[in-house]
Design an enzyme around this catalytic site. Structure first.
Site, PDB file in Angstrom:
ATOM      1  N   SER A   1     -47.664  -1.320  14.540  1.00 40.70           N
ATOM      2  CA  SER A   1     -47.257  -1.770  13.121  1.00 40.70           C
ATOM      3  C   SER A   1     -46.574  -3.452  13.325  1.00 40.70           C
ATOM      4  O   SER A   1     -46.447  -4.279  12.344  1.00 40.70           O
ATOM      5  CB  SER A   1     -46.010  -0.981  12.648  1.00 40.70           C
ATOM      6  OG  SER A   1     -44.992  -0.661  13.539  1.00 40.70           O
TER       7      SER A   1
ATOM      8  N   ASP B   1     -43.115  -0.191  23.149  1.00 39.21           N
ATOM      9  CA  ASP B   1     -42.344   0.686  22.999  1.00 39.21           C
ATOM     10  C   ASP B   1     -40.994   0.744  23.455  1.00 39.21           C
ATOM     11  O   ASP B   1     -40.077   1.206  22.823  1.00 39.21           O
ATOM     12  CB  ASP B   1     -43.187   2.049  23.226  1.00 39.21           C
ATOM     13  CG  ASP B   1     -44.396   2.100  22.558  1.00 39.21           C
ATOM     14  OD1 ASP B   1     -44.595   2.444  21.290  1.00 39.21           O
ATOM     15  OD2 ASP B   1     -45.791   2.529  23.100  1.00 39.21           O
TER      16      ASP B   1
ATOM     17  N   GLY C   1     -49.016   4.167  20.465  1.00 40.26           N
ATOM     18  CA  GLY C   1     -49.955   4.058  19.360  1.00 40.26           C
ATOM     19  C   GLY C   1     -51.247   4.482  19.898  1.00 40.26           C
ATOM     20  O   GLY C   1     -52.262   4.333  19.214  1.00 40.26           O
TER      21      GLY C   1
ATOM     22  N   GLU D   1     -55.317  -2.429  25.338  1.00 44.24           N
ATOM     23  CA  GLU D   1     -54.107  -3.520  25.497  1.00 44.24           C
ATOM     24  C   GLU D   1     -53.922  -4.127  26.583  1.00 44.24           C
ATOM     25  O   GLU D   1     -53.462  -5.350  26.759  1.00 44.24           O
ATOM     26  CB  GLU D   1     -52.973  -2.882  24.652  1.00 44.24           C
ATOM     27  CG  GLU D   1     -53.175  -2.412  23.465  1.00 44.24           C
ATOM     28  CD  GLU D   1     -51.936  -1.812  22.728  1.00 44.24           C
ATOM     29  OE1 GLU D   1     -51.636  -1.877  21.573  1.00 44.24           O
ATOM     30  OE2 GLU D   1     -51.285  -1.084  23.721  1.00 44.24           O
TER      31      GLU D   1
HETATM   32  C1  5RP Z   1     -49.934   0.815  20.890  1.00 50.59           C
HETATM   33  C2  5RP Z   1     -48.604   0.273  21.431  1.00 50.59           C
HETATM   34  C3  5RP Z   1     -47.876  -0.465  20.212  1.00 50.59           C
HETATM   35  O1  5RP Z   1     -47.850  -1.827  20.481  1.00 50.59           O
HETATM   36  C4  5RP Z   1     -46.676  -0.049  20.305  1.00 50.59           C
HETATM   37  O2  5RP Z   1     -46.798   1.590  20.405  1.00 50.59           O
HETATM   38  C5  5RP Z   1     -45.622  -0.404  19.131  1.00 50.59           C
HETATM   39  O3  5RP Z   1     -45.856  -0.040  18.145  1.00 50.59           O
HETATM   40  P1  5RP Z   1     -45.246  -0.555  16.891  1.00 50.59           P
HETATM   41  O4  5RP Z   1     -45.126  -1.802  16.722  1.00 50.59           O
HETATM   42  O5  5RP Z   1     -45.882   0.124  15.586  1.00 50.59           O
HETATM   43  O6  5RP Z   1     -43.707  -0.097  17.145  1.00 50.59           O
HETATM   44  O7  5RP Z   1     -48.515   0.261  22.432  1.00 50.59           O
HETATM   45  O8  5RP Z   1     -50.746   1.307  21.882  1.00 50.59           O
END
Ligand code: 5RP
Length: 229
Positions: A31, A86, A99, A105
């Site tokens: 997000s 996270d 995510g 990533e």
């Molecule tokens: C996805 C990730 C995201 O960057 C992580 O989960 C953060 O997500 P958000 O910005 O929705 O809090 O690592 O794999």
């Protein structure tokens, strides 16, 4: 908009100031990264020449909708990658992957000259491991892989449950690992995880972050290497 979303957007907008004409940009997932991708879309619509490497199918679809030229065969380096996280510790080590996109990533971050993380202040922790550590594993004989993880003293669940598991963009499973007492040494845990056959990648990003842009009620603030530009 919720306050947290405003903070995520503020961090992402600050990172947009780093984007320059002609750059190849890595686009994160989640997000917070979405706000950055939307901003890059605005820059492209305004005439800036930027190409992008998306870190997930979801981000690739969004980038395509926004008219951002996408690069899938990378030769050389990405100029700048921007992604969410996270958890962020004081050494700027990260947990990513809640995510489910951490393999791509991490590839994008590793191929970038500068890796910038955008978060709201709730993501800052004293020690990683307050929440789960995602570990992507091959579906083939995954229970054996899970047993090796358990031998390290880790407890885990299959994301989505065994009946309807979450499947990553790479066709794999995610095991959400809990480390009792937190992760005292992220680098050595990362090495131990990578030794296990069947583990594709884990969500520990150690020593990869150049800059974290963290947004709190007083606005976004950059910390880390190259934080002044
Ligand atoms: C996805 C990730 C995201 O960057 C992580 O989960 C953060 O997500 P958000 O910005 O929705 O809090 O690592 O794999």
């Amino acid at each position: 908009m919720l306050l947290t979303d405003e903070l995520k957007q503020a961090a992402a907008e600050k990172a947009l100031e780093l984007v320059q004409d002609g750059m190849l940009v890595g686009l994160g997932t989640g997000s917070t990264a979405r706000y950055f991708t939307e901003g890059v879309g605005r820059l492209v619509a305004g005439g800036m020449k930027v190409r992008a490497v998306p870190s997930s199918r979801a981000t690739a679809e969004l980038a395509a909708e926004l008219g951002i030229p996408i690069v899938t065969e990378l030769i050389g380096m990405i100029d700048l990658a921007v992604d969410g996280a996270d958890e962020v510790d004081p050494a700027l080590n990260l947990i990513k992957g809640r995510g489910g996109a951490m393999v791509r990533e991490k590839l994008v971050a590793a191929a970038s000259r500068r890796f910038v993380v955008v978060v709201d202040e709730s993501k800052l922790v004293r020690q990683l491991g307050a929440g789960v550590l995602p570990v992507e594993v091959l579906p083939f004989l995954w229970r054996s892989t899970a047993e090796r993880l358990a031998e390290l003293g880790l407890s885990l669940v299959v994301r989505g449950g065994e009946e309807t598991p979450f499947i990553t963009d790479n066709g794999n499973l995610i095991l959400d690992v809990t480390v009792e007492g937190g992760i005292k040494n992220p680098a050595s845990l990362g090495v131990e995880l990578k030794k296990i056959t069947g583990v594709v990648e884990h969500g520990l990003f150690v020593g990869m972050t150049d800059t974290v842009i963290v947004a709190g009620p007083d606005g976004p603030k950059a910390i880390g290497r190259s934080s002044s530009s």
